[in-house]
Enzyme design. Structure first.
Site, PDB file in Angstrom:
ATOM      1  N   LYS A  58       0.861  -0.987  -0.075  1.00 15.51           N
ATOM      2  CA  LYS A  58       0.086   0.095  -0.077  1.00 15.51           C
ATOM      3  C   LYS A  58       0.959   1.308  -0.071  1.00 15.51           C
ATOM      4  CE  LYS A  58      -2.616  -2.848  -0.247  1.00 15.51           C
ATOM      5  NZ  LYS A  58      -2.533  -4.341  -0.439  1.00 15.51           N
ATOM      6  N   GLY A 190      -0.364 -14.304 -13.253  1.00 15.14           N
ATOM      7  CA  GLY A 190      -1.422 -14.267 -12.304  1.00 15.14           C
ATOM      8  C   GLY A 190      -2.057 -12.964 -12.224  1.00 15.14           C
ATOM      9  N   GLY A 192      -4.586 -12.089 -10.176  1.00 18.11           N
ATOM     10  CA  GLY A 192      -5.131 -12.024  -9.065  1.00 18.11           C
ATOM     11  C   GLY A 192      -4.725 -10.676  -8.227  1.00 18.11           C
ATOM     12  N   ARG A 282      -0.827 -18.487  -2.720  1.00 17.41           N
ATOM     13  CA  ARG A 282       0.069 -18.849  -1.611  1.00 17.41           C
ATOM     14  C   ARG A 282       0.060 -20.150  -0.893  1.00 17.41           C
ATOM     15  NH1 ARG A 282       2.831 -14.411  -0.260  1.00 17.41           N
ATOM     16  NH2 ARG A 282       2.923 -14.894   2.161  1.00 17.41           N
ATOM     17  N   HIS A 454     -23.429  14.889   2.568  1.00 27.14           N
ATOM     18  CA  HIS A 454     -23.366  15.497   1.143  1.00 27.14           C
ATOM     19  C   HIS A 454     -22.259  16.521   1.154  1.00 27.14           C
ATOM     20  CE1 HIS A 454     -24.533  16.867  -3.139  1.00 27.14           C
ATOM     21  NE2 HIS A 454     -24.513  18.038  -2.574  1.00 27.14           N
TER      22      HIS A 454
HETATM   23  P1  FAD Z   1       1.655 -13.948   8.301  1.00 22.85           P
HETATM   24  O1  FAD Z   1       1.413 -12.610   8.353  1.00 22.85           O
HETATM   25  O2  FAD Z   1       2.246 -14.499   6.932  1.00 22.85           O
HETATM   26  O3  FAD Z   1       2.562 -14.133   9.584  1.00 22.85           O
HETATM   27  C1  FAD Z   1       3.145 -15.147  10.026  1.00 22.85           C
HETATM   28  C2  FAD Z   1       4.303 -15.162  10.976  1.00 22.85           C
HETATM   29  O4  FAD Z   1       4.721 -16.284  11.525  1.00 22.85           O
HETATM   30  C3  FAD Z   1       5.554 -14.504  10.162  1.00 22.85           C
HETATM   31  O5  FAD Z   1       6.184 -13.451  10.626  1.00 22.85           O
HETATM   32  C4  FAD Z   1       6.617 -15.832  10.163  1.00 22.85           C
HETATM   33  O6  FAD Z   1       8.114 -15.349  10.284  1.00 22.85           O
HETATM   34  C5  FAD Z   1       6.295 -16.231  11.486  1.00 22.85           C
HETATM   35  N1  FAD Z   1       6.537 -17.815  11.461  1.00 22.85           N
HETATM   36  C6  FAD Z   1       6.241 -18.683  10.666  1.00 22.85           C
HETATM   37  N2  FAD Z   1       6.791 -19.860  11.188  1.00 22.85           N
HETATM   38  C7  FAD Z   1       7.265 -19.695  12.437  1.00 22.85           C
HETATM   39  C8  FAD Z   1       7.857 -20.488  13.458  1.00 22.85           C
HETATM   40  N3  FAD Z   1       8.028 -21.802  13.199  1.00 22.85           N
HETATM   41  N4  FAD Z   1       8.332 -19.834  14.405  1.00 22.85           N
HETATM   42  C9  FAD Z   1       8.356 -18.445  14.775  1.00 22.85           C
HETATM   43  N5  FAD Z   1       7.707 -17.771  13.828  1.00 22.85           N
HETATM   44  C10 FAD Z   1       7.036 -18.166  12.557  1.00 22.85           C
HETATM   45  N6  FAD Z   1      -4.189  -9.212   3.313  1.00 22.85           N
HETATM   46  C11 FAD Z   1      -5.213  -8.106   3.346  1.00 22.85           C
HETATM   47  O7  FAD Z   1      -6.176  -8.193   4.284  1.00 22.85           O
HETATM   48  N7  FAD Z   1      -5.212  -6.703   2.908  1.00 22.85           N
HETATM   49  C12 FAD Z   1      -4.102  -6.602   2.188  1.00 22.85           C
HETATM   50  O8  FAD Z   1      -3.998  -5.548   1.560  1.00 22.85           O
HETATM   51  C13 FAD Z   1      -3.123  -7.603   1.728  1.00 22.85           C
HETATM   52  N8  FAD Z   1      -2.072  -7.272   1.069  1.00 22.85           N
HETATM   53  C14 FAD Z   1      -1.346  -8.173   0.642  1.00 22.85           C
HETATM   54  C15 FAD Z   1      -0.178  -7.856  -0.217  1.00 22.85           C
HETATM   55  C16 FAD Z   1       0.721  -9.000  -0.511  1.00 22.85           C
HETATM   56  C17 FAD Z   1       1.988  -8.560  -1.467  1.00 22.85           C
HETATM   57  C18 FAD Z   1       0.809 -10.117   0.200  1.00 22.85           C
HETATM   58  C19 FAD Z   1       1.742 -11.449  -0.065  1.00 22.85           C
HETATM   59  C20 FAD Z   1      -0.340 -10.597   0.957  1.00 22.85           C
HETATM   60  C21 FAD Z   1      -1.169  -9.566   1.278  1.00 22.85           C
HETATM   61  N9  FAD Z   1      -2.261  -9.912   2.147  1.00 22.85           N
HETATM   62  C22 FAD Z   1      -3.131  -8.861   2.373  1.00 22.85           C
HETATM   63  C23 FAD Z   1      -2.473 -11.070   2.703  1.00 22.85           C
HETATM   64  C24 FAD Z   1      -1.985 -10.842   4.232  1.00 22.85           C
HETATM   65  O9  FAD Z   1      -0.659 -10.525   4.163  1.00 22.85           O
HETATM   66  C25 FAD Z   1      -2.097 -12.304   4.968  1.00 22.85           C
HETATM   67  O10 FAD Z   1      -3.509 -12.786   5.072  1.00 22.85           O
HETATM   68  C26 FAD Z   1      -1.879 -12.271   6.651  1.00 22.85           C
HETATM   69  O11 FAD Z   1      -0.566 -11.639   6.778  1.00 22.85           O
HETATM   70  C27 FAD Z   1      -1.903 -13.459   7.325  1.00 22.85           C
HETATM   71  O12 FAD Z   1      -1.433 -13.203   8.683  1.00 22.85           O
HETATM   72  P2  FAD Z   1      -0.989 -14.769   9.393  1.00 22.85           P
HETATM   73  O13 FAD Z   1      -0.860 -13.952  10.984  1.00 22.85           O
HETATM   74  O14 FAD Z   1      -1.753 -15.750   9.120  1.00 22.85           O
HETATM   75  O15 FAD Z   1       0.367 -14.939   8.819  1.00 22.85           O
HETATM   76  P1  NAI Z   2      -4.527 -15.156  -6.023  1.00 25.83           P
HETATM   77  O1  NAI Z   2      -5.297 -16.415  -5.715  1.00 25.83           O
HETATM   78  O2  NAI Z   2      -5.418 -13.689  -5.978  1.00 25.83           O
HETATM   79  O3  NAI Z   2      -4.294 -14.875  -7.647  1.00 25.83           O
HETATM   80  C1  NAI Z   2      -3.799 -15.820  -8.512  1.00 25.83           C
HETATM   81  C2  NAI Z   2      -4.203 -15.905  -9.926  1.00 25.83           C
HETATM   82  O4  NAI Z   2      -2.905 -16.817 -10.565  1.00 25.83           O
HETATM   83  C3  NAI Z   2      -5.415 -16.499  -9.940  1.00 25.83           C
HETATM   84  O5  NAI Z   2      -6.093 -15.572 -10.778  1.00 25.83           O
HETATM   85  C4  NAI Z   2      -5.250 -17.878 -10.712  1.00 25.83           C
HETATM   86  O6  NAI Z   2      -6.058 -18.374 -11.749  1.00 25.83           O
HETATM   87  C5  NAI Z   2      -3.735 -17.431 -11.497  1.00 25.83           C
HETATM   88  N1  NAI Z   2      -2.878 -18.566 -11.542  1.00 25.83           N
HETATM   89  C6  NAI Z   2      -2.687 -19.742 -10.825  1.00 25.83           C
HETATM   90  N2  NAI Z   2      -1.916 -20.526 -11.636  1.00 25.83           N
HETATM   91  C7  NAI Z   2      -1.409 -20.088 -12.860  1.00 25.83           C
HETATM   92  C8  NAI Z   2      -0.485 -20.460 -13.791  1.00 25.83           C
HETATM   93  N3  NAI Z   2       0.045 -21.459 -13.661  1.00 25.83           N
HETATM   94  N4  NAI Z   2      -0.478 -19.658 -14.746  1.00 25.83           N
HETATM   95  C9  NAI Z   2      -1.333 -18.728 -14.906  1.00 25.83           C
HETATM   96  N5  NAI Z   2      -1.900 -17.966 -13.941  1.00 25.83           N
HETATM   97  C10 NAI Z   2      -2.231 -18.752 -12.936  1.00 25.83           C
HETATM   98  O7  NAI Z   2      -3.067 -14.969  -5.586  1.00 25.83           O
HETATM   99  P2  NAI Z   2      -2.152 -13.937  -5.522  1.00 25.83           P
HETATM  100  O8  NAI Z   2      -2.419 -12.692  -6.302  1.00 25.83           O
HETATM  101  O9  NAI Z   2      -0.773 -14.411  -5.635  1.00 25.83           O
HETATM  102  O10 NAI Z   2      -2.416 -13.556  -3.842  1.00 25.83           O
HETATM  103  C11 NAI Z   2      -2.036 -14.464  -3.031  1.00 25.83           C
HETATM  104  C12 NAI Z   2      -3.054 -14.012  -1.758  1.00 25.83           C
HETATM  105  O11 NAI Z   2      -2.816 -12.751  -1.161  1.00 25.83           O
HETATM  106  C13 NAI Z   2      -4.452 -13.536  -2.320  1.00 25.83           C
HETATM  107  O12 NAI Z   2      -5.473 -14.457  -2.472  1.00 25.83           O
HETATM  108  C14 NAI Z   2      -4.869 -12.737  -1.101  1.00 25.83           C
HETATM  109  O13 NAI Z   2      -5.541 -13.557  -0.145  1.00 25.83           O
HETATM  110  C15 NAI Z   2      -3.862 -12.212  -0.283  1.00 25.83           C
HETATM  111  N6  NAI Z   2      -3.535 -10.727  -0.925  1.00 25.83           N
HETATM  112  C16 NAI Z   2      -4.597  -9.744  -0.590  1.00 25.83           C
HETATM  113  C17 NAI Z   2      -4.462  -8.576  -1.003  1.00 25.83           C
HETATM  114  C18 NAI Z   2      -5.684  -7.732  -0.595  1.00 25.83           C
HETATM  115  O14 NAI Z   2      -6.349  -7.909   0.215  1.00 25.83           O
HETATM  116  N7  NAI Z   2      -5.708  -6.411  -1.100  1.00 25.83           N
HETATM  117  C19 NAI Z   2      -3.274  -7.949  -1.769  1.00 25.83           C
HETATM  118  C20 NAI Z   2      -2.440  -9.120  -2.083  1.00 25.83           C
HETATM  119  C21 NAI Z   2      -2.527 -10.499  -1.698  1.00 25.83           C
END
Ligand code: FAD
Ligand code: NAI
Length: 475
Positions: A58, A190, A192, A282, A454
């Site tokens: 973000k 992808g 997504g 993921r 508004h």
């Molecule tokens: P995580 O955030 O993955 O945290 C897990 C933690 O556990 C990590 O710090 C890791 O190091 C630690 N850990 C793992 N194994 C061990 C161990 N054995 N011992 C000690 N520590 C350990 N979601 C949204 O809602 N809004 C968004 O805008 C959004 N944007 C995203 C953008 C990107 C690029 C990505 C990749 C994801 C995004 N997500 C978003 C998804 C969001 O990041 C995850 O859903 C969220 O972080 C999950 O939280 P969690 O606590 O389950 O795991």
């Molecule tokens: P995603 O599930 O959102 O999208 C993956 C996309 O890749 C899908 O459209 C799928 O059809 C496509 N795909 C899968 N295999 C493929 C292949 N072999 N060739 C071509 N296309 C393929 O997963 P993404 O974008 O990796 O994000 C992971 C997750 O992280 C999201 O699902 C979401 O839960 C979280 N996230 C949330 C955000 C938010 O809330 N704003 C921002 C970023 C991530």
């Protein structure tokens, strides 16, 4: 003797650190173990979300949007901005500062709530009567025991078989947030949430972006009408999205990456790019947890098996967030963390999966809660739909951002709101009203009768509610 805790949380992401705080609020002795390291090797709690997910993405979306506005929209307001330049290093440094502020904030919150923080990897050592022994391997190694264990170890980026992430040319979300210069050509696999958000960042900064999507439909989980509107806007911006492709061989060479794929027409295409981001979903992370030591059950995807209450197959062991079933969203992880802490305290924590909002932070933003029109049709539910375009909203016109609409779906008989879908400015903020309305099981008429400020974008939600009854006032 090892330190004893009522609750040991493994993982300090949104699921874990929030569970730890809530458990401490409820009077438990709580430990939270997290292994994430910052550049200096120090603790960086907050997980994927804070370090390589929600927060840094973000930050970059904001910086790149400012750049885009300066280049393309300031002129409409009479502002001349010549020779607008982007200092990528400064943008990344700002992002790192934002991340650090969040890391530090979480450490402060844990301390404030008297949660004992351990920096290192937590793993199951053994199971004893009424508790579990957890090994913490950090700078030193120690053992702690917990009567209740909450696993919140999150998820990792899924790699394409045969194409490992090198984070130089082939990037996961981690590398995608650290690209040091704007690539001339950027390919993504992808389309997504990550593909669209990261693709938007680098397109705004000047990269030629191509996103290759395997499925024939764009954003299949999103309401079709909303997805179509969003696609129109992305096409106009020059974000190239190819649907229905089959990705073949990927060559990671010295100068960049070559992606061979077959397009929807069955033609073989060769795409050269400076960088490739793979964003195809993921995978749940249980690496290093030593689940075998205690017989913790995983499913075929590697997710920890839990019931509706986040209970695992082991008594006293719970799991929340990305490592279990359900949407991989930070706020879903947090809600599960709170609910589990409350269940441990004998309370009735609850997560309503029907009202978890989704947001895609592109421009226009896409946000929704509840069921889509295609889901309602598939479920045979009789519904009424109302839409209101931002084009007819005074605030949107004043902002100069009239793309998109608010769409409300309500039960044909009871008028209860079943879904709200938004594409347009500040959809991420607007969706909160819809979530509240659905939590209180409001009818469309309830929203239509509520006074909205508004001029505000939120008037579009009221108008969409009026549209359900075919009586918009401003359209
Ligand atoms: P995580 O955030 O993955 O945290 C897990 C933690 O556990 C990590 O710090 C890791 O190091 C630690 N850990 C793992 N194994 C061990 C161990 N054995 N011992 C000690 N520590 C350990 N979601 C949204 O809602 N809004 C968004 O805008 C959004 N944007 C995203 C953008 C990107 C690029 C990505 C990749 C994801 C995004 N997500 C978003 C998804 C969001 O990041 C995850 O859903 C969220 O972080 C999950 O939280 P969690 O606590 O389950 O795991
Ligand atoms: P995603 O599930 O959102 O999208 C993956 C996309 O890749 C899908 O459209 C799928 O059809 C496509 N795909 C899968 N295999 C493929 C292949 N072999 N060739 C071509 N296309 C393929 O997963 P993404 O974008 O990796 O994000 C992971 C997750 O992280 C999201 O699902 C979401 O839960 C979280 N996230 C949330 C955000 C938010 O809330 N704003 C921002 C970023 C991530």
């Amino acid at each position: 003797m090892s330190k004893q805790f009522d609750v040991v949380v493994i993982g300090g992401g949104p699921g874990g650190y929030i569970a730890a705080i809530r458990a401490a609020q409820l009077g438990f002795q709580v430990a939270c173990i997290d292994e994430w390291k910052n550049a200096a090797g120090g603790p960086a709690p907050g997980g994927t979300c804070t370090n390589v997910g929600c927060i840094p993405s973000k930050a970059l979306l904001q910086s790149s949007e400012h750049f885009d506005h300066a280049n393309h929209h300031f002129a409409d307001h009479g502002i001349t901005a010549k020779d607008v330049k982007m200092d990528v290093a400064k943008m990344l440094a700002r992002k790192d500062t934002v991340v650090k502020q969040n890391n530090d904030g979480i450490l402060y919150l844990l301390k404030k709530n008297k949660v004992t923080f351990f920096h290192g990897r937590g793993s199951f050592a053994s199971k004893a009567e009424g508790s579990y022994e957890i090994k913490v391997a950090g700078k030193t190694e120690e053992s702690i025991t917990g009567k209740n264990i909450i696993i919140a170890t999150g998820s990792n980026a899924r790699a394409l078989p045969g194409t490992p992430f090198d984070e130089v040319n082939v990037l996961s979300n981690d590398g995608a947030l650290r690209v040091g210069a704007v690539p001339k050509k950027l390919a993504l696999i992808g389309s997504g949430v990550i593909g669209l958000e990261m693709g938007s960042v680098w397109r705004r900064l000047g990269a030629e972006v191509t996103i290759l999507e395997g499925l024939p439909t764009f954003l299949g989980a999103v309401d079709e009408q909303i997805a179509k509107e969003a696609k129109k806007a992305f096409d106009k911006q020059g974000l190239k999205i190819e649907l229905g492709v089959k990705v073949g061989e990927i060559v990671n060479g010295k100068k960049g990456v070559t992606v061979n794929y077959t397009n929807a027409k069955g033609e073989a295409v060769v795409l050269d790019a400076d960088k490739l981001i793979i964003s195809i979903g993921r995978v749940p992370n249980t690496i290093g947890l030593n689940t075998e030591a205690v017989g913790l059950q995983l499913d075929e995807r590697g997710a920890i098996v839990v019931d509706a209450d986040c209970k695992t197959n082991l008594p006293g062991v719970w799991a929340v967030g990305d490592v279990v079933r359900g949407p991989m969203l930070a706020h879903k992880a947090e809600e599960e963390g709170v609910a589990v802490a409350e269940r441990i305290a004998g309370q009735h924590g609850h997560v309503n999966f029907n009202t978890i909002p989704w947001v895609i932070y592109t421009s226009p933003e896409i946000a929704w809660v509840g069921r889509t029109e295609q889901q309602l049709k598939a479920d045979g539910v009789a519904y009424k739909a109302g839409t209101f375009p931002f084009l007819a909203n005074g605030r949107a016109r004043a902002l100069g951002d009239t793309t998109g609409m608010v769409k409300m779906l309500a039960d044909a008989t009871t008028d209860e709101i079943l879904g709200v879908h938004i594409v347009g400015p500040q959809a991420s903020e607007l969706i909160a009203e819809a979530v509240v309305a659905m939590e209180f099981r409001a009818s469309a008429e309830d929203i239509a009768r509520i006074c909205h400020a508004h001029p505000s974008l939120s008037e579009s939600t009221k108008e969409a509610a009026l549209a359900v009854d075919k009586r918009t006032l401003n359209f």
